[in-house]
Enzyme design. Structure first.
Site, short mmCIF file in Angstrom:
data_model
loop_
_atom_site.label_atom_id
_atom_site.label_comp_id
_atom_site.label_asym_id
_atom_site.label_seq_id
_atom_site.Cartn_x
_atom_site.Cartn_y
_atom_site.Cartn_z
N ASP A 144 -5.08 7.34 6.14
CA ASP A 144 -6.16 7.78 7.02
C ASP A 144 -6.18 7.01 8.34
OD1 ASP A 144 -8.50 9.22 7.63
OD2 ASP A 144 -9.75 7.55 6.97
N CYS A 180 0.87 -1.18 0.00
CA CYS A 180 0.00 0.00 0.00
C CYS A 180 0.91 1.23 0.00
CB CYS A 180 -0.98 -0.04 1.17
SG CYS A 180 -0.23 0.01 2.81
S1 SF4 Z 1 -5.92 1.43 5.00
FE1 SF4 Z 1 -3.86 2.35 4.99
S2 SF4 Z 1 -2.53 0.93 6.10
FE2 SF4 Z 1 -4.43 -0.17 5.58
S3 SF4 Z 1 -3.93 -1.20 3.68
FE3 SF4 Z 1 -4.88 0.76 3.13
S4 SF4 Z 1 -3.20 2.23 2.86
FE4 SF4 Z 1 -2.38 0.40 3.95
#
Ligand code: SF4
Ligand code: SF4
Length: 390
Positions: free
Chosen positions: A281, A265
């Site tokens: 977030d 991510c």
């Molecule tokens: S919500 Fe944030 S930490 Fe979780 S997978 Fe998506 S980008 Fe990564």
């Protein structure tokens, strides 16, 4: 450097918080209200026009794709005046120089009125509404500042969106209570005309311990399975459930539409009301602050080594149990924020929902195999319904 990794093959994406964590509701499980505590000396959590203009300008500069998506998020986004969003559109026209612009806004729906809905329709906004299912489910935790219920206020907002033909999708938080009503929940969403449906499992910690409203892991799997079994027989190609579509994407080796089911991510940051930019977030904590737009450009922050490592960690920090797991290609250990338990061998970093995910992916495997075969043969995956209903 990590030569095999291209984390930003996707467009860079930064969500905006025009009013920080300020909200007109007090949902028991909200993870964002406490963020006001990051700024103890601030009285007004409103993004200035000057900062808004700078963001819009830099955001266009940072985007390589022809279409540029702006996402407005809260707190409660409609607690900013409509004139704020009119200004945003004005800056988008100036700095977009004819590029295609999309605006998505997330709201709890309570403040929607004819004026807002006309504005969203005229300017092509996609509105995301947070609803936790039918009334008894929704009102369990989604309460106003006086602890009053909010379901009927939100439904009034949904009716207005429909009246003005505004595009909307729904996002339901799944908790310890509504997890027991999967089909009622799903059918309710369909009954209100929602075609694009997201479910988000609640996993929070209070003082280091799992919160009482957390969705139990096994039940989360059962919830997804119950809805999947109805969807796969009746609704493929008509209703879009983000988890199912993203699972199919992983099955055929495409990029899933949701970061939590991706291998890496880190391409989706967030900018707070004062220009502070964070990795995600769900990671608005001092340790994950990338900088401030007044001092550094969005591109610098989002392509920084720190942010690249944040994205890589999603895979690199998986425990061995995940790395050996036969459904890793679909699950990817889900979101790092939910990796709060240890494996049987005592290795930390296992996802709290692991049991549920394993149940779900092993259950859907034969159906996914069938839909994959259809896709590879250039036939619609919706053919599975005919096959199952023979
Ligand atoms: S919500 Fe944030 S930490 Fe979780 S997978 Fe998506 S980008 Fe990564
Ligand atoms: S099902 Fe569990 S062990 Fe397998 S990848 Fe997902 S979280 Fe890891």
């Amino acid at each position: 450097m990590h030569a095999t990794y291209a984390p930003f093959a996707r467009p860079l994406y930064v969500m905006l918080k025009p009013i920080g964590a300020v909200c007109n509701l007090r949902c028991a499980y909200c993870y964002y209200l406490e963020k006001k505590g990051l700024y103890p000396d601030v009285n007004r959590f409103t993004m200035s026009d000057e900062l808004l203009e700078q963001f819009v300008k830099e955001y266009f500069e940072s985007q390589t794709s022809p279409a540029v998506n702006f996402t407005w998020h809260g707190g409660e986004t409609l607690m900013r005046n409509l004139s704020f969003y009119e200004k945003a559109l004005h800056y988008q026209r100036i700095y977009g120089r004819g590029r295609q612009v999309e605006n998505s806004i997330q709201t709890n729906g309570v403040l929607l009125d004819d004026r807002w809905c006309r504005f969203f329709k005229e300017n092509n906004f996609l509105v995301g509404i947070s609803i936790d299912g039918p009334q008894h489910c929704h009102d369990k935790y989604r309460r106003d500042v006086n602890k009053g219920p909010t379901f009927y206020k939100v439904m009034k907002g949904v009716e207005l969106l429909k009246k003005h033909e505004v595009d909307f999708n729904v996002m339901g938080v799944v908790n310890d209570y509504n997890v027991d009503y999967p089909l009622e929940f799903y059918r309710f969403f369909k009954s209100i005309g929602a075609q694009f449906i997201q479910f988000s499992p609640i996993v929070e910690r209070i003082d280091g311990k799992p919160a009482p409203w957390n969705v139990p892991a096994g039940k989360w799997g059962d919830f997804l399975i119950a809805i999947f079994d109805e969807w796969v027989r009746n609704d493929v190609g008509t209703y879009y459930v983000q988890y199912f579509d993203s699972t199919l994407a992983n099955w055929v080796g495409e990029k899933p539409g949701v970061c939590t089911l991706s291998k890496y991510c880190g391409h989706a940051g967030v900018m707070e009301f004062n220009g502070d930019v964070y990795s995600c977030d769900h990671f608005v904590y001092p340790a994950y602050k990338l900088g401030n737009i007044r001092q550094q450009s969005l591109t610098e922050m989002m392509y920084s080594e720190k942010q690249q490592q944040f994205g890589l960690d999603k895979y690199e920090k998986l425990p061995q149990q995940c790395k050996n797991c036969d459904v890793l290609f679909a699950c990817h250990g889900e979101c790092p924020k939910n990796r709060i338990i240890s494996t049987k061998d005592g290795e930390p970093g296992l996802n709290y929902l692991c049991e549920g995910y394993y149940k779900f992916y092993t259950h859907v495997a034969p159906y996914m195999d069938y839909m994959k075969k259809e896709l590879l043969n250039k036939r619609p995956p919706a053919n599975i319904m005919e096959y199952l209903n023979q």
